[in-house]
Scaffold this motif. Structure first.
Motif, short mmCIF file in Angstrom:
data_model
loop_
_atom_site.label_atom_id
_atom_site.label_comp_id
_atom_site.label_asym_id
_atom_site.label_seq_id
_atom_site.Cartn_x
_atom_site.Cartn_y
_atom_site.Cartn_z
N ALA A 6 0.84 -1.21 0.00
CA ALA A 6 0.00 0.00 0.00
C ALA A 6 0.87 1.26 0.00
O ALA A 6 2.08 1.19 0.23
CB ALA A 6 -0.89 -0.01 1.23
N TYR A 7 0.25 2.41 -0.20
CA TYR A 7 0.99 3.68 -0.16
C TYR A 7 1.81 3.81 1.12
O TYR A 7 2.94 4.27 1.10
CB TYR A 7 0.02 4.86 -0.28
N ILE A 10 2.02 -0.82 4.28
CA ILE A 10 1.33 -2.03 4.74
C ILE A 10 1.26 -3.00 3.57
O ILE A 10 1.04 -2.59 2.43
CB ILE A 10 -0.08 -1.68 5.27
N THR A 11 1.46 -4.30 3.85
CA THR A 11 1.42 -5.29 2.78
C THR A 11 -0.03 -5.76 2.61
O THR A 11 -0.51 -6.60 3.37
CB THR A 11 2.37 -6.46 3.09
N CYS A 12 -0.71 -5.22 1.60
CA CYS A 12 -2.13 -5.56 1.37
C CYS A 12 -2.31 -7.07 1.17
O CYS A 12 -3.29 -7.65 1.64
CB CYS A 12 -2.66 -4.86 0.13
N SER A 13 -1.36 -7.66 0.45
CA SER A 13 -1.53 -9.08 0.10
C SER A 13 -1.41 -10.01 1.32
O SER A 13 -1.72 -11.19 1.21
CB SER A 13 -0.54 -9.47 -0.99
N ASP A 14 -0.99 -9.49 2.49
CA ASP A 14 -0.97 -10.30 3.71
C ASP A 14 -2.23 -10.10 4.54
O ASP A 14 -2.41 -10.76 5.56
CB ASP A 14 0.23 -9.91 4.61
N GLY A 53 -7.37 -3.94 -2.31
CA GLY A 53 -6.06 -3.35 -2.06
C GLY A 53 -6.09 -1.84 -2.19
O GLY A 53 -6.83 -1.29 -2.99
N CYS A 54 -5.24 -1.23 -1.39
CA CYS A 54 -5.20 0.23 -1.27
C CYS A 54 -4.87 0.95 -2.58
O CYS A 54 -5.27 2.08 -2.80
CB CYS A 54 -4.15 0.54 -0.22
N LEU A 55 -4.16 0.27 -3.50
CA LEU A 55 -3.76 0.92 -4.75
C LEU A 55 -4.88 0.96 -5.78
O LEU A 55 -4.76 1.63 -6.81
CB LEU A 55 -2.54 0.22 -5.35
N THR A 56 -5.98 0.24 -5.50
CA THR A 56 -7.12 0.24 -6.41
C THR A 56 -7.72 1.64 -6.48
O THR A 56 -7.89 2.30 -5.46
CB THR A 56 -8.21 -0.73 -5.87
N LYS A 57 -8.01 2.09 -7.67
CA LYS A 57 -8.60 3.43 -7.84
C LYS A 57 -10.10 3.36 -7.54
O LYS A 57 -10.74 2.35 -7.82
CB LYS A 57 -8.41 3.93 -9.28
N GLY A 58 -10.63 4.45 -6.99
CA GLY A 58 -12.07 4.54 -6.76
C GLY A 58 -12.54 3.62 -5.65
O GLY A 58 -11.91 3.51 -4.61
N THR A 59 -13.65 2.92 -5.90
CA THR A 59 -14.20 2.05 -4.85
C THR A 59 -13.56 0.66 -4.93
O THR A 59 -12.56 0.48 -5.60
CB THR A 59 -15.74 1.95 -5.00
N GLY A 60 -14.17 -0.32 -4.24
CA GLY A 60 -13.59 -1.66 -4.24
C GLY A 60 -12.49 -1.79 -3.20
O GLY A 60 -11.68 -2.71 -3.24
N VAL A 61 -12.47 -0.81 -2.29
CA VAL A 61 -11.48 -0.86 -1.20
C VAL A 61 -12.21 -0.86 0.14
O VAL A 61 -13.38 -0.50 0.23
CB VAL A 61 -10.51 0.34 -1.25
N PHE A 62 -11.50 -1.25 1.17
CA PHE A 62 -12.04 -1.25 2.53
C PHE A 62 -12.49 0.18 2.87
O PHE A 62 -11.86 1.15 2.45
CB PHE A 62 -10.93 -1.71 3.49
N ASN A 63 -13.59 0.26 3.63
CA ASN A 63 -14.19 1.56 3.94
C ASN A 63 -13.21 2.64 4.36
O ASN A 63 -13.25 3.76 3.87
CB ASN A 63 -15.21 1.37 5.07
N TYR A 64 -12.30 2.28 5.26
CA TYR A 64 -11.37 3.28 5.79
C TYR A 64 -10.52 3.91 4.68
O TYR A 64 -10.20 5.10 4.71
CB TYR A 64 -10.46 2.66 6.86
N VAL A 79 2.30 8.61 -7.03
CA VAL A 79 3.50 7.83 -6.70
C VAL A 79 3.11 6.36 -6.54
O VAL A 79 1.96 6.05 -6.23
CB VAL A 79 4.17 8.33 -5.38
N LYS A 80 4.07 5.49 -6.76
CA LYS A 80 3.81 4.05 -6.61
C LYS A 80 3.46 3.74 -5.16
O LYS A 80 2.55 2.99 -4.87
CB LYS A 80 5.08 3.30 -7.04
N ASN A 81 4.21 4.31 -4.25
CA ASN A 81 3.86 4.34 -2.82
C ASN A 81 4.70 5.47 -2.20
O ASN A 81 5.47 6.14 -2.91
CB ASN A 81 4.07 2.99 -2.12
N CYS A 82 4.54 5.70 -0.91
CA CYS A 82 5.17 6.87 -0.28
C CYS A 82 6.70 6.86 -0.36
O CYS A 82 7.32 7.91 -0.32
CB CYS A 82 4.71 6.98 1.18
N ALA A 83 7.30 5.68 -0.49
CA ALA A 83 8.76 5.61 -0.59
C ALA A 83 9.27 6.35 -1.83
O ALA A 83 10.42 6.77 -1.88
CB ALA A 83 9.22 4.16 -0.63
N TYR A 84 8.42 6.50 -2.83
CA TYR A 84 8.82 7.15 -4.08
C TYR A 84 8.54 8.66 -4.07
O TYR A 84 8.75 9.34 -5.07
CB TYR A 84 8.09 6.51 -5.27
N CYS A 85 8.07 9.16 -2.93
CA CYS A 85 7.67 10.57 -2.84
C CYS A 85 8.86 11.44 -2.41
O CYS A 85 9.63 11.04 -1.52
CB CYS A 85 6.53 10.69 -1.83
#
Ligand code: SF4
Ligand code: SF4
Length: 120
Positions: A6-7, A10-14, A53-64, A79-85
């Protein structure tokens, strides 16, 4: 399963919600909803346990994720995630990393891998 980060690092796939969604497993959704209700003191329902997963655009993600400032910022900066910022580590990500040391380590390691210095 391919590792999805995730941005915030956090490892979404876990995450059990991500896994239950990918497997489309209703028994697992029920189990996670009960577990998280106990753990976080918020009444989750099995239908809440859906996230691509958090990288999904729009909906289809956990409410938070729909209100998360870090996700919003990462998307705006594209950015791909915050490490690239360029502003890693900003206050938002530093605050979250105080509660999530594993996510911090993942992004710090990414910074080292891509040869970028980190401002503390
Ligand atoms: S929604 Fe926010 S806190 Fe959750 S994984 Fe994405 S960036 Fe991290
Ligand atoms: S400013 Fe902070 S939250 Fe936004 S993308 Fe950069 S590191 Fe992530």
């Amino acid at each position: 399963m391919e590792k999805i980060v995730a941005y915030c690092g956090i490892t979404c796939s876990d995450c059990p919600t991500f896994i239950a969604t990918k497997m489309n497993d209703n028994a697992e959704r029920k189990r996670v909803a009960e577990l998280w209700t106990k753990q976080y003191g918020h009444p989750f329902k099995p239908e809440d346990i859906n996230c691509n997963g958090c990288l999904t655009k729009g909906t289809g993600v956990f409410n938070y994720a729909t209100i998360c400032e870090i996700r919003k910022c990462g998307q705006e900066r594209n950015v791909k995630n915050c490490a690239y910022c360029d502003d890693y580590k900003c206050e938002k990500i530093s605050k979250l990393h105080e509660q999530a040391p594993k996510a911090k380590e993942t992004l710090d390691q990414t910074r080292r891998n891509i040869g970028r210095e980190t401002k503390h």
